[in-house]
Scaffold this motif. Sequence first.
Motif, PDB file in Angstrom:
ATOM      1  N   PHE A 196      17.879  18.337  76.241  1.00 17.09           N
ATOM      2  CA  PHE A 196      16.640  19.112  76.192  1.00 17.09           C
ATOM      3  C   PHE A 196      16.935  20.596  76.041  1.00 17.09           C
ATOM      4  O   PHE A 196      18.023  21.069  76.385  1.00 17.09           O
ATOM      5  CB  PHE A 196      15.738  18.825  77.393  1.00 17.09           C
ATOM      6  N   HIS A 197      15.953  21.326  75.496  1.00 16.40           N
ATOM      7  CA  HIS A 197      16.138  22.716  75.063  1.00 16.40           C
ATOM      8  C   HIS A 197      14.955  23.576  75.468  1.00 16.40           C
ATOM      9  O   HIS A 197      13.847  23.085  75.682  1.00 16.40           O
ATOM     10  CB  HIS A 197      16.212  22.782  73.532  1.00 16.40           C
ATOM     11  N   ARG A 198      15.204  24.890  75.457  1.00 15.68           N
ATOM     12  CA  ARG A 198      14.100  25.843  75.497  1.00 15.68           C
ATOM     13  C   ARG A 198      13.368  25.733  74.157  1.00 15.68           C
ATOM     14  O   ARG A 198      13.994  25.397  73.141  1.00 15.68           O
ATOM     15  CB  ARG A 198      14.649  27.254  75.669  1.00 15.68           C
ATOM     16  N   ASP A 200      12.456  27.810  71.986  1.00 15.11           N
ATOM     17  CA  ASP A 200      12.892  28.636  70.853  1.00 15.11           C
ATOM     18  C   ASP A 200      14.350  28.363  70.440  1.00 15.11           C
ATOM     19  O   ASP A 200      14.882  29.045  69.575  1.00 15.11           O
ATOM     20  CB  ASP A 200      12.700  30.126  71.176  1.00 15.11           C
ATOM     21  N   CYS A 201      15.003  27.369  71.030  1.00 13.19           N
ATOM     22  CA  CYS A 201      16.390  27.059  70.660  1.00 13.19           C
ATOM     23  C   CYS A 201      16.423  26.495  69.238  1.00 13.19           C
ATOM     24  O   CYS A 201      15.593  25.685  68.856  1.00 13.19           O
ATOM     25  CB  CYS A 201      16.980  26.036  71.631  1.00 13.19           C
ATOM     26  N   ARG A 202      17.448  26.913  68.462  1.00 14.70           N
ATOM     27  CA  ARG A 202      17.522  26.435  67.063  1.00 14.70           C
ATOM     28  C   ARG A 202      17.701  24.916  66.996  1.00 14.70           C
ATOM     29  O   ARG A 202      17.239  24.258  66.087  1.00 14.70           O
ATOM     30  CB  ARG A 202      18.639  27.144  66.310  1.00 14.70           C
ATOM     31  N   TRP A 203      18.422  24.353  67.989  1.00 15.33           N
ATOM     32  CA  TRP A 203      18.615  22.900  67.993  1.00 15.33           C
ATOM     33  C   TRP A 203      17.324  22.199  68.358  1.00 15.33           C
ATOM     34  O   TRP A 203      17.018  21.139  67.832  1.00 15.33           O
ATOM     35  CB  TRP A 203      19.726  22.507  68.975  1.00 15.33           C
ATOM     36  N   GLY A 204      16.557  22.813  69.245  1.00 16.04           N
ATOM     37  CA  GLY A 204      15.274  22.237  69.643  1.00 16.04           C
ATOM     38  C   GLY A 204      14.301  22.206  68.480  1.00 16.04           C
ATOM     39  O   GLY A 204      13.547  21.250  68.300  1.00 16.04           O
ATOM     40  N   PRO A 228      20.893  19.211  79.853  1.00 19.38           N
ATOM     41  CA  PRO A 228      20.557  20.531  79.322  1.00 19.38           C
ATOM     42  C   PRO A 228      21.465  20.926  78.153  1.00 19.38           C
ATOM     43  O   PRO A 228      22.661  20.700  78.197  1.00 19.38           O
ATOM     44  CB  PRO A 228      20.762  21.481  80.508  1.00 19.38           C
ATOM     45  N   CYS A 229      20.872  21.516  77.110  1.00 21.31           N
ATOM     46  CA  CYS A 229      21.637  22.008  75.954  1.00 21.31           C
ATOM     47  C   CYS A 229      22.602  23.073  76.429  1.00 21.31           C
ATOM     48  O   CYS A 229      22.280  23.891  77.281  1.00 21.31           O
ATOM     49  CB  CYS A 229      20.650  22.578  74.938  1.00 21.31           C
ATOM     50  N   ARG A 230      23.825  23.073  75.857  1.00 27.42           N
ATOM     51  CA  ARG A 230      24.837  24.038  76.303  1.00 27.42           C
ATOM     52  C   ARG A 230      24.644  25.397  75.655  1.00 27.42           C
ATOM     53  O   ARG A 230      25.258  26.358  76.061  1.00 27.42           O
ATOM     54  CB  ARG A 230      26.215  23.502  75.967  1.00 27.42           C
ATOM     55  N   GLU A 231      23.802  25.441  74.630  1.00 21.50           N
ATOM     56  CA  GLU A 231      23.614  26.726  73.970  1.00 21.50           C
ATOM     57  C   GLU A 231      22.457  27.517  74.584  1.00 21.50           C
ATOM     58  O   GLU A 231      22.623  28.663  74.973  1.00 21.50           O
ATOM     59  CB  GLU A 231      23.384  26.506  72.477  1.00 21.50           C
ATOM     60  N   CYS A 232      21.271  26.888  74.704  1.00 21.79           N
ATOM     61  CA  CYS A 232      20.123  27.649  75.236  1.00 21.79           C
ATOM     62  C   CYS A 232      20.070  27.582  76.765  1.00 21.79           C
ATOM     63  O   CYS A 232      19.290  28.315  77.380  1.00 21.79           O
ATOM     64  CB  CYS A 232      18.833  27.156  74.605  1.00 21.79           C
ATOM     65  N   ARG A 233      20.882  26.729  77.361  1.00 25.61           N
ATOM     66  CA  ARG A 233      20.988  26.604  78.817  1.00 25.61           C
ATOM     67  C   ARG A 233      19.633  26.660  79.536  1.00 25.61           C
ATOM     68  O   ARG A 233      19.351  27.602  80.265  1.00 25.61           O
ATOM     69  CB  ARG A 233      21.933  27.682  79.374  1.00 25.61           C
TER      70      ARG A 233
HETATM   71 ZN   LIG Z   1      19.224  24.277  73.015  1.00 25.44          ZN
END
Ligand SMILES: [Zn+2]
Length: 234
Positions: A196-198, A200-204, A228-233
Amino acid sequence: MHKWRSFSWVVLALVMVVLAAGCAGKEPAELDVREQRVLLAKVVSVVDGDTVHVVLENGAREKVRFIGVNAPEATKEQEPFGLQAAAYTKQRLEGQKIWLETDVEKRDRYGRLLAYVWLDPPREGNDREARENMFNAELLLKGYAQVMTVPPNVKYADFFVACQREARETDQGLWGLADGRKAEDYYVASNRSKKFHRPDCRWGREIAPQNLRKFATVDEALDAGYEPCRECRP
Ligand SMILES: [Zn+2]
């Protein structure tokens, strides 16, 4: 007589072909784990919280990735609590005898053996026993790892989510870190990746509509077994 002799040559040739095929199919370094579900091993060294090197009973060396859990990074990059998780696994497992239970998929795309790590041989292989004796569950209960569900290896997935919930409720390990992260109005998740992502995350934003799922809070997503996504945390 002549006919009989050529017949024996054909038989001999066939035997050779079968033998050659049998040998070519065997990689001496890699164990064929299709037959056995539980393998005795000894831990030689620890890579990080969720990965170890072992030697199996037949002498084969394997890199083993624990199923269903993900410890924070401690090698190439370092994430909060990564070094503590690696140190914990080292202290608990290095030099120890363990029993590796495999699930549907035996190896990941890097060739690592995928396993549930038992500290005693599993008898029933159920949740109660896992709570007492399985190291994957121990990592979750103590907050040294988060749930990471990768189908089709889901034998203990629901139990692992319950272990993680217990750890969060009592601020174990990484759950006790002060994080001051900003809460969002909602979170987006993919049914396929189980992440799962925020919003506005590009992966989301790339999640296909048919796989898209929304959660109101981080807790809700974690309780549903999402990571939790490791990029947007989030
Ligand atoms: Zn993300």
